[in-house]
Each structure stands twice: as C-alpha cells, then as structure tokens.
Enzyme design. Sequence first.
Site, PDB file in Angstrom:
ATOM      1  N   ASP A 100     -57.246  21.539  29.097  1.00 22.83           N
ATOM      2  CA  ASP A 100     -58.033  21.978  30.254  1.00 22.83           C
ATOM      3  C   ASP A 100     -57.116  22.804  31.163  1.00 22.83           C
ATOM      4  O   ASP A 100     -56.917  23.993  30.936  1.00 22.83           O
ATOM      5  CB  ASP A 100     -58.603  20.735  30.941  1.00 22.83           C
ATOM      6  CG  ASP A 100     -59.546  21.042  32.089  1.00 22.83           C
ATOM      7  OD1 ASP A 100     -59.929  22.210  32.254  1.00 22.83           O
ATOM      8  OD2 ASP A 100     -59.907  20.113  32.836  1.00 22.83           O
ATOM      9  N   GLY A 102     -54.032  22.528  31.097  1.00 23.58           N
ATOM     10  CA  GLY A 102     -52.853  22.756  30.252  1.00 23.58           C
ATOM     11  C   GLY A 102     -51.630  22.000  30.753  1.00 23.58           C
ATOM     12  O   GLY A 102     -50.591  21.989  30.099  1.00 23.58           O
ATOM     13  N   ARG A 162     -67.152   7.741  24.162  1.00 26.73           N
ATOM     14  CA  ARG A 162     -66.187   8.124  23.118  1.00 26.73           C
ATOM     15  C   ARG A 162     -66.777   8.015  21.712  1.00 26.73           C
ATOM     16  O   ARG A 162     -66.384   8.727  20.799  1.00 26.73           O
ATOM     17  CB  ARG A 162     -64.944   7.213  23.163  1.00 26.73           C
ATOM     18  CG  ARG A 162     -64.066   7.412  24.370  1.00 26.73           C
ATOM     19  CD  ARG A 162     -62.727   6.698  24.143  1.00 26.73           C
ATOM     20  NE  ARG A 162     -61.987   6.473  25.371  1.00 26.73           N
ATOM     21  CZ  ARG A 162     -61.175   7.367  25.943  1.00 26.73           C
ATOM     22  NH1 ARG A 162     -61.028   8.558  25.420  1.00 26.73           N
ATOM     23  NH2 ARG A 162     -60.535   7.072  27.054  1.00 26.73           N
TER      24      ARG A 162
END
Length: 172
Positions: A100, A102, A162
Amino acid sequence: MPELIPVLSKKTIEEQIVGIARRISDDYQGCELVLVGVLKGAFIFLSDLVRHLTIPVKIDFIRAASYGSGMSSSGDLRLSADTEIDVKGKDVLIVEDIADTGLTLESLKKHITSLGAKTVKICALIDKQERRQTSVSIDYACCKVEKGFLVGYGLDYAENYRELPEVYHLKL
Ligand code: XMP
Ligand code: MG
C-alpha cells in the site's frame, strides 16, 4: 451493513499466481531461494504460490504489525516474529499480501538485507498504487489495484474476512 464488492475472482487469482510462479521458477533456477511470508495476511497467497513453483524453496515467516485494527499504515514497523532460517548468503523473496504505502515492505527489505541475504526481492498479491510513499519496487505483483480497502484471501479488516476465497473491496 458493510458492503463487499468483488475485485478479484478465484479464476483471476489462480491465473495470476500461475504466471508469477512460472516467472519465479525461471528467475531463481539453481538458486537457494528462501520465501519469507509476511503474517498474517500472506498465508493463503504463499500457500497457493508455492504449490505452483517448479523449483525447491525453503519457507519462513516474519510477522510485521503496523496496522492495529485500522485501515492505514503507521509506517512504524514492529516485528512480532522474526525469521528462523539463516538467510545469510541466500536469495530471499518476501511474500506479502498487499503493498500500500510501501513503508512496511521497504522496512522489511532493509531488515532482511541487514541479516546478510544475498538478494532481497518482493512478491505481492496486490500492488495498490494510490497511497504509495516509497520507491520500493514490487518485483512480482499478481494484480494491480488502484485504490480501496481490500479484504478476503488472507486480507482482513479487524481480523475478519481472511477466510473468503476471493478479494473484495470493503465499504463500511
Ligand atoms: P503499507 O502501507 O506499509 O501497508 O504498504 C502494508 C500492510 O498494510 C496492510 N494493508 C491492507 N490490509 N486490506 C488489508 O487487509 C488493504 O486494503 C490493505 N492495505 C494495506 C497489509 O497487511 C500490508 O501488510
Ligand atoms: Mg500484511
């Protein structure tokens, strides 16, 4: 009620993983490759990815927690579990669910480099560009997504979602 908008289907994920696994298998032919999965988000991606590789690898995990239960990265990397395999002199591929800002991957790359790895590259299921704050390169990305908070296929929001087999954009 939160809304789940489909972003990546099972078929798309599978096709992308097959392609990436082929590239990794070609690029690391004859190397001592250690895959380091970033817990928890990458657990499903890593387990599907390794089953498409045609080269031998070792598998380890690292646990980075910079998110709490929110939706944005603090950039302040906390490791709650480090690698166990000695990566000194080895080729390491960090396997992450999503890049995202980073910041997490940049810090993880520095960390693994500091452990003496010969090379450190990054493989991410999703390369999300909108909030990128670093120039860290995502060497292998399965899917590029412009924006949105994504859940499913290992990705969570406050530990939920998840287990979903596909990736969705979560709208609260
Ligand atoms: P940064 O911003 O450091 O963040 O690149 C990377 C970590 O943040 C998590 N992340 C997400 N998790 N849906 C998630 O479930 C998302 O859309 C999302 N964006 C970032 C991710 O766990 C990654 O390790
Ligand atoms: Mg993560």
